[in-house]
Motif scaffolding. Structure first.
Motif, PDB file in Angstrom:
ATOM      1  N   PRO A  52       0.822  -1.216   0.000  1.00 20.27           N
ATOM      2  CA  PRO A  52       0.000   0.000   0.000  1.00 20.27           C
ATOM      3  C   PRO A  52       0.857   1.266   0.000  1.00 20.27           C
ATOM      4  CG  PRO A  52      -0.913  -1.612   1.511  1.00 20.27           C
ATOM      5  CD  PRO A  52       0.418  -2.156   1.050  1.00 20.27           C
ATOM      6  N   GLY A  53       0.593   2.145  -0.948  1.00 26.33           N
ATOM      7  CA  GLY A  53       1.305   3.413  -1.056  1.00 26.33           C
ATOM      8  C   GLY A  53       2.703   3.332  -1.651  1.00 26.33           C
ATOM      9  N   ALA A  54       3.216   2.134  -1.909  1.00 23.38           N
ATOM     10  CA  ALA A  54       4.582   1.974  -2.428  1.00 23.38           C
ATOM     11  C   ALA A  54       4.642   2.269  -3.929  1.00 23.38           C
ATOM     12  CB  ALA A  54       5.085   0.559  -2.159  1.00 23.38           C
ATOM     13  N   ALA A  55       5.870   2.528  -4.399  1.00 23.42           N
ATOM     14  CA  ALA A  55       6.084   2.826  -5.815  1.00 23.42           C
ATOM     15  C   ALA A  55       7.356   2.148  -6.301  1.00 23.42           C
ATOM     16  CB  ALA A  55       6.198   4.334  -6.027  1.00 23.42           C
ATOM     17  N   THR A  56       7.418   1.933  -7.603  1.00 25.31           N
ATOM     18  CA  THR A  56       8.649   1.445  -8.204  1.00 25.31           C
ATOM     19  C   THR A  56       9.654   2.587  -8.231  1.00 25.31           C
ATOM     20  OG1 THR A  56       8.076   2.113 -10.462  1.00 25.31           O
ATOM     21  CG2 THR A  56       7.352  -0.086  -9.758  1.00 25.31           C
ATOM     22  N   PRO A  57      10.935   2.289  -8.361  1.00 24.04           N
ATOM     23  CA  PRO A  57      11.886   3.359  -8.636  1.00 24.04           C
ATOM     24  C   PRO A  57      11.575   3.935 -10.024  1.00 24.04           C
ATOM     25  CG  PRO A  57      13.020   1.312  -8.051  1.00 24.04           C
ATOM     26  CD  PRO A  57      11.574   0.995  -8.228  1.00 24.04           C
ATOM     27  N   ARG A  58      12.016   5.134 -10.284  1.00 27.07           N
ATOM     28  CA  ARG A  58      11.838   5.738 -11.615  1.00 27.07           C
ATOM     29  C   ARG A  58      12.763   4.986 -12.579  1.00 27.07           C
ATOM     30  NH1 ARG A  58      13.623  10.661 -14.045  1.00 27.07           N
ATOM     31  NH2 ARG A  58      12.037  11.419 -15.460  1.00 27.07           N
ATOM     32  N   HIS A  59      12.194   4.519 -13.696  1.00 23.75           N
ATOM     33  CA  HIS A  59      12.925   3.666 -14.606  1.00 23.75           C
ATOM     34  C   HIS A  59      12.361   3.763 -16.019  1.00 23.75           C
ATOM     35  CE1 HIS A  59       9.410   1.318 -13.398  1.00 23.75           C
ATOM     36  NE2 HIS A  59       9.557   0.631 -14.519  1.00 23.75           N
ATOM     37  N   MET A  60      12.986   3.041 -16.961  1.00 26.20           N
ATOM     38  CA  MET A  60      12.466   2.928 -18.317  1.00 26.20           C
ATOM     39  C   MET A  60      12.871   1.562 -18.873  1.00 26.20           C
ATOM     40  SD  MET A  60      14.878   5.623 -20.322  1.00 26.20           S
ATOM     41  CE  MET A  60      16.654   5.506 -20.296  1.00 26.20           C
ATOM     42  N   HIS A  61      12.267   1.204 -19.993  1.00 28.04           N
ATOM     43  CA  HIS A  61      12.504  -0.098 -20.609  1.00 28.04           C
ATOM     44  C   HIS A  61      13.028   0.078 -22.032  1.00 28.04           C
ATOM     45  CE1 HIS A  61      10.255  -1.679 -17.241  1.00 28.04           C
ATOM     46  NE2 HIS A  61       9.287  -0.820 -17.510  1.00 28.04           N
ATOM     47  N   PRO A  62      14.116  -0.631 -22.391  1.00 29.07           N
ATOM     48  CA  PRO A  62      14.629  -0.532 -23.756  1.00 29.07           C
ATOM     49  C   PRO A  62      13.765  -1.296 -24.761  1.00 29.07           C
ATOM     50  CG  PRO A  62      15.963  -2.053 -22.493  1.00 29.07           C
ATOM     51  CD  PRO A  62      14.980  -1.432 -21.534  1.00 29.07           C
ATOM     52  N   GLY A  63      12.918  -2.162 -24.290  1.00 28.52           N
ATOM     53  CA  GLY A  63      12.023  -2.930 -25.162  1.00 28.52           C
ATOM     54  C   GLY A  63      10.588  -2.732 -24.724  1.00 28.52           C
ATOM     55  N   ASP A  64       9.724  -3.613 -25.168  1.00 28.70           N
ATOM     56  CA  ASP A  64       8.307  -3.527 -24.813  1.00 28.70           C
ATOM     57  C   ASP A  64       8.025  -4.226 -23.498  1.00 28.70           C
ATOM     58  OD1 ASP A  64       6.547  -2.214 -26.911  1.00 28.70           O
ATOM     59  OD2 ASP A  64       7.843  -3.469 -28.146  1.00 28.70           O
ATOM     60  N   GLU A  65       7.279  -3.553 -22.642  1.00 29.38           N
ATOM     61  CA  GLU A  65       6.786  -4.094 -21.379  1.00 29.38           C
ATOM     62  C   GLU A  65       5.271  -3.917 -21.395  1.00 29.38           C
ATOM     63  OE1 GLU A  65      10.383  -5.036 -19.275  1.00 29.38           O
ATOM     64  OE2 GLU A  65       8.426  -5.083 -18.340  1.00 29.38           O
ATOM     65  N   ILE A  66       4.577  -5.004 -21.162  1.00 34.18           N
ATOM     66  CA  ILE A  66       3.115  -4.963 -21.115  1.00 34.18           C
ATOM     67  C   ILE A  66       2.693  -5.581 -19.788  1.00 34.18           C
ATOM     68  CG2 ILE A  66       0.964  -5.720 -22.195  1.00 34.18           C
ATOM     69  CD1 ILE A  66       2.617  -5.866 -24.853  1.00 34.18           C
ATOM     70  N   ALA A  67       1.941  -4.826 -19.000  1.00 39.11           N
ATOM     71  CA  ALA A  67       1.592  -5.265 -17.649  1.00 39.11           C
ATOM     72  C   ALA A  67       0.080  -5.347 -17.475  1.00 39.11           C
ATOM     73  CB  ALA A  67       2.178  -4.313 -16.621  1.00 39.11           C
TER      74      ALA A  67
END
Length: 133
Positions: A52-67
């Protein structure tokens, strides 16, 4: 032996997110394999759990990510865009190489996602980026 191989694969591939994971953020690599017929591409399947309330670190993906959000709701905060909320059953597909962060919008419920990733073989699925200026 299977656990050892899975742990080794996780160390090699769930890259930077696992290395810099904040409290309340957990990934679990389920599968990593070359795509059949295109060995220059790697497919990864993993889960993400956000407390609850947590977040991922700020990031990016060099390819496709589908969630697929499988439980709870998350806000996707992509650079240059208004945050967008995704509920359980909805799919998000961040633009490759665009910095973003996913945040659990609930203060009481865990958010879970199942993620598919396709990248060039030898490249990580995730690249960390610094904080916004």
């Amino acid at each position: 032996m299977t656990r050892l191989l899975l742990a080794f694969a996780l160390l090699l591939s769930a890259p930077a997110l696992a290395q810099q994971a904040p409290d309340g953020f957990r990934t679990n690599l389920l599968l990593e394999t070359p795509l059949r017929g295109t060995p220059q591409r790697t497919y990864r399947l993993y889960t993400i759990e956000l407390a609850p309330g947590a977040a991922t670190p700020r990031h990016m993906h060099p390819g496709d990510e589908i969630a697929l959000v499988t439980e709870g709701a998350v806000s996707l905060e992509a650079e240059g865009e208004a945050p967008k909320t995704y509920q359980a059953g909805e799919v998000l597909h961040p633009q490759p190489m665009k910095p973003h962060q996913a945040r659990n919008i609930s203060a009481t419920q865990v958010a879970r996602l199942t993620v598919s990733s396709i990248t060039e073989t030898g490249r990580p699925s995730t690249m960390m980026v610094g904080p916004r200026n």
